[in-house]
Design a protein around this motif. Structure first.
Motif, PDB file in Angstrom:
ATOM      1  N   GLY A   1      32.574 -18.146  24.423  1.00 44.79           N
ATOM      2  CA  GLY A   1      32.911 -16.916  23.768  1.00 44.79           C
ATOM      3  C   GLY A   1      33.203 -17.138  22.303  1.00 44.79           C
ATOM      4  N   ALA A   2      33.504 -16.079  21.639  1.00 51.28           N
ATOM      5  CA  ALA A   2      33.815 -16.134  20.217  1.00 51.28           C
ATOM      6  C   ALA A   2      35.157 -16.832  20.012  1.00 51.28           C
ATOM      7  CB  ALA A   2      33.860 -14.732  19.636  1.00 51.28           C
ATOM      8  N   PRO A   3      35.218 -17.745  19.044  1.00 53.04           N
ATOM      9  CA  PRO A   3      36.474 -18.461  18.820  1.00 53.04           C
ATOM     10  C   PRO A   3      37.581 -17.569  18.254  1.00 53.04           C
ATOM     11  CG  PRO A   3      34.816 -19.152  17.228  1.00 53.04           C
ATOM     12  CD  PRO A   3      34.143 -18.243  18.190  1.00 53.04           C
ATOM     13  N   SER A   4      37.201 -16.445  17.636  1.00 52.27           N
ATOM     14  CA  SER A   4      38.214 -15.543  17.093  1.00 52.27           C
ATOM     15  C   SER A   4      37.676 -14.119  17.097  1.00 52.27           C
ATOM     16  CB  SER A   4      38.582 -15.946  15.659  1.00 52.27           C
ATOM     17  OG  SER A   4      37.493 -15.703  14.788  1.00 52.27           O
ATOM     18  N   PHE A   5      38.578 -13.182  16.901  1.00 51.86           N
ATOM     19  CA  PHE A   5      38.187 -11.777  16.853  1.00 51.86           C
ATOM     20  C   PHE A   5      37.300 -11.513  15.636  1.00 51.86           C
ATOM     21  CE2 PHE A   5      39.030  -7.221  15.995  1.00 51.86           C
ATOM     22  CZ  PHE A   5      38.506  -6.711  17.177  1.00 51.86           C
ATOM     23  N   ALA A   6      37.564 -12.192  14.519  1.00 49.85           N
ATOM     24  CA  ALA A   6      36.750 -12.021  13.313  1.00 49.85           C
ATOM     25  C   ALA A   6      35.304 -12.479  13.558  1.00 49.85           C
ATOM     26  CB  ALA A   6      37.359 -12.796  12.151  1.00 49.85           C
ATOM     27  N   THR A   7      35.138 -13.565  14.269  1.00 49.27           N
ATOM     28  CA  THR A   7      33.795 -14.045  14.610  1.00 49.27           C
ATOM     29  C   THR A   7      33.089 -13.028  15.490  1.00 49.27           C
ATOM     30  OG1 THR A   7      34.583 -16.322  14.496  1.00 49.27           O
ATOM     31  CG2 THR A   7      32.493 -15.952  15.622  1.00 49.27           C
ATOM     32  N   PHE A   8      33.812 -12.479  16.426  1.00 48.29           N
ATOM     33  CA  PHE A   8      33.250 -11.452  17.303  1.00 48.29           C
ATOM     34  C   PHE A   8      32.782 -10.259  16.481  1.00 48.29           C
ATOM     35  CE2 PHE A   8      34.169  -7.442  19.519  1.00 48.29           C
ATOM     36  CZ  PHE A   8      33.217  -7.511  20.515  1.00 48.29           C
ATOM     37  N   LEU A   9      33.612  -9.780  15.561  1.00 48.75           N
ATOM     38  CA  LEU A   9      33.240  -8.635  14.730  1.00 48.75           C
ATOM     39  C   LEU A   9      32.039  -8.947  13.840  1.00 48.75           C
ATOM     40  CD1 LEU A   9      36.676  -7.115  13.618  1.00 48.75           C
ATOM     41  CD2 LEU A   9      35.053  -6.245  15.320  1.00 48.75           C
ATOM     42  N   LEU A  10      31.990 -10.145  13.294  1.00 47.11           N
ATOM     43  CA  LEU A  10      30.862 -10.535  12.459  1.00 47.11           C
ATOM     44  C   LEU A  10      29.564 -10.554  13.266  1.00 47.11           C
ATOM     45  CD1 LEU A  10      29.862 -11.569   9.700  1.00 47.11           C
ATOM     46  CD2 LEU A  10      30.339 -13.878  10.522  1.00 47.11           C
ATOM     47  N   ALA A  11      29.627 -11.091  14.477  1.00 46.42           N
ATOM     48  CA  ALA A  11      28.444 -11.134  15.335  1.00 46.42           C
ATOM     49  C   ALA A  11      27.989  -9.724  15.709  1.00 46.42           C
ATOM     50  CB  ALA A  11      28.730 -11.961  16.584  1.00 46.42           C
ATOM     51  N   ARG A  12      28.927  -8.843  16.011  1.00 47.08           N
ATOM     52  CA  ARG A  12      28.574  -7.457  16.357  1.00 47.08           C
ATOM     53  C   ARG A  12      27.981  -6.739  15.149  1.00 47.08           C
ATOM     54  NH1 ARG A  12      27.008  -5.951  20.609  1.00 47.08           N
ATOM     55  NH2 ARG A  12      27.712  -3.842  20.275  1.00 47.08           N
ATOM     56  N   ALA A  13      28.503  -6.995  13.950  1.00 45.52           N
ATOM     57  CA  ALA A  13      27.950  -6.378  12.742  1.00 45.52           C
ATOM     58  C   ALA A  13      26.519  -6.848  12.513  1.00 45.52           C
ATOM     59  CB  ALA A  13      28.832  -6.701  11.536  1.00 45.52           C
ATOM     60  N   LEU A  14      26.279  -8.134  12.696  1.00 43.30           N
ATOM     61  CA  LEU A  14      24.931  -8.675  12.528  1.00 43.30           C
ATOM     62  C   LEU A  14      23.974  -8.054  13.544  1.00 43.30           C
ATOM     63  CD1 LEU A  14      23.057 -10.673  11.113  1.00 43.30           C
ATOM     64  CD2 LEU A  14      23.791 -12.389  12.770  1.00 43.30           C
ATOM     65  N   LEU A  15      24.411  -7.921  14.787  1.00 46.71           N
ATOM     66  CA  LEU A  15      23.593  -7.287  15.819  1.00 46.71           C
ATOM     67  C   LEU A  15      23.308  -5.830  15.458  1.00 46.71           C
ATOM     68  CD1 LEU A  15      22.226  -7.524  18.594  1.00 46.71           C
ATOM     69  CD2 LEU A  15      24.408  -6.874  19.613  1.00 46.71           C
ATOM     70  N   GLY A  16      24.283  -5.135  14.917  1.00 44.55           N
ATOM     71  CA  GLY A  16      24.097  -3.740  14.511  1.00 44.55           C
ATOM     72  C   GLY A  16      23.100  -3.592  13.372  1.00 44.55           C
ATOM     73  N   ILE A  17      23.163  -4.500  12.404  1.00 46.80           N
ATOM     74  CA  ILE A  17      22.212  -4.462  11.291  1.00 46.80           C
ATOM     75  C   ILE A  17      20.794  -4.706  11.801  1.00 46.80           C
ATOM     76  CG2 ILE A  17      21.475  -5.684   9.195  1.00 46.80           C
ATOM     77  CD1 ILE A  17      24.520  -6.099   8.638  1.00 46.80           C
ATOM     78  N   CYS A  18      20.641  -5.684  12.674  1.00 50.33           N
ATOM     79  CA  CYS A  18      19.313  -5.977  13.238  1.00 50.33           C
ATOM     80  C   CYS A  18      18.801  -4.809  14.071  1.00 50.33           C
ATOM     81  CB  CYS A  18      19.368  -7.245  14.081  1.00 50.33           C
ATOM     82  SG  CYS A  18      19.686  -8.718  13.101  1.00 50.33           S
ATOM     83  N   ALA A  19      19.657  -4.214  14.863  1.00 46.64           N
ATOM     84  CA  ALA A  19      19.248  -3.063  15.668  1.00 46.64           C
ATOM     85  C   ALA A  19      18.841  -1.900  14.764  1.00 46.64           C
ATOM     86  CB  ALA A  19      20.378  -2.650  16.612  1.00 46.64           C
ATOM     87  N   GLY A  20      19.566  -1.705  13.688  1.00 41.27           N
ATOM     88  CA  GLY A  20      19.214  -0.651  12.732  1.00 41.27           C
ATOM     89  C   GLY A  20      17.865  -0.897  12.077  1.00 41.27           C
ATOM     90  N   PHE A  21      17.588  -2.137  11.765  1.00 39.88           N
ATOM     91  CA  PHE A  21      16.287  -2.491  11.182  1.00 39.88           C
ATOM     92  C   PHE A  21      15.167  -2.171  12.160  1.00 39.88           C
ATOM     93  CE2 PHE A  21      12.914  -5.703  11.068  1.00 39.88           C
ATOM     94  CZ  PHE A  21      12.336  -5.394   9.838  1.00 39.88           C
ATOM     95  N   PHE A  22      15.319  -2.593  13.408  1.00 40.18           N
ATOM     96  CA  PHE A  22      14.265  -2.370  14.393  1.00 40.18           C
ATOM     97  C   PHE A  22      14.091  -0.894  14.717  1.00 40.18           C
ATOM     98  CE2 PHE A  22      14.752  -6.935  15.485  1.00 40.18           C
ATOM     99  CZ  PHE A  22      13.445  -7.289  15.224  1.00 40.18           C
ATOM    100  N   THR A  23      15.171  -0.120  14.616  1.00 41.81           N
ATOM    101  CA  THR A  23      15.082   1.313  14.875  1.00 41.81           C
ATOM    102  C   THR A  23      14.104   1.980  13.909  1.00 41.81           C
ATOM    103  OG1 THR A  23      17.337   1.344  15.711  1.00 41.81           O
ATOM    104  CG2 THR A  23      16.428   3.440  15.018  1.00 41.81           C
ATOM    105  N   VAL A  24      14.028   1.477  12.692  1.00 42.36           N
ATOM    106  CA  VAL A  24      13.116   2.026  11.687  1.00 42.36           C
ATOM    107  C   VAL A  24      11.771   1.315  11.717  1.00 42.36           C
ATOM    108  CG1 VAL A  24      12.779   2.356   9.216  1.00 42.36           C
ATOM    109  CG2 VAL A  24      15.029   2.717  10.210  1.00 42.36           C
ATOM    110  N   ALA A  25      11.768   0.008  11.872  1.00 39.56           N
ATOM    111  CA  ALA A  25      10.542  -0.780  11.750  1.00 39.56           C
ATOM    112  C   ALA A  25       9.577  -0.574  12.907  1.00 39.56           C
ATOM    113  CB  ALA A  25      10.896  -2.263  11.619  1.00 39.56           C
TER     114      ALA A  25
END
Length: 116
Positions: A1-25
């Motif tokens: 799992g994520a070593p910290s809550f901040a790492t978890f949030l960063l990973a979720r933000a990255l996943l959200g950005i990628c999902a947003g890109f694919f939604t348009v692309a």
């Protein structure tokens, strides 16, 4: 799992950005890369992936939450990534760059016709 809550949030933000890109692309790639007779079919099927992914996450909800939040969406993206490796450049992009020969090759790979 994520070593910290901040790492978890960063990973979720990255996943959200990628999902947003694919939604348009992806719809753009479908409209440029599919023969006109099947464009509407693929544009109708594409949005079904989001709820199907959500259902897959619900199906494994008895597993640890890490699998439902990260593992299952990642696994569902692997076939998409494989398809992206196969796709040629957009014929429209190649034509705007003046690369007519490459555009013709890409058009042939996609099974499209260029109208004069």
């Amino acid at each position: 799992g994520a070593p910290s809550f901040a790492t978890f949030l960063l990973a979720r933000a990255l996943l959200g950005i990628c999902a947003g890109f694919f939604t348009v692309a992806i719809p753009t790639m479908i409209t440029e890369g599919c023969p006109p007779r099947i464009v509407n079919t693929f544009l109708s099927i594409y949005p079904c992936g989001w709820p199907l992914g959500a259902l897959a996450c619900i199906a494994v909800s008895s597993s640890p939450w890490r699998y439902a939040l990260g593992g299952i969406p990642f696994l569902l993206c692997l076939p998409l990534a494989a398809c992206l490796l196969w796709l040629p450049e957009s014929p429209q992009f190649l034509l705007t760059k003046g690369w007519h020969r490459e555009a013709a090759i890409a058009t042939d790979r996609l099974g499209l016709r260029i109208s004069s």
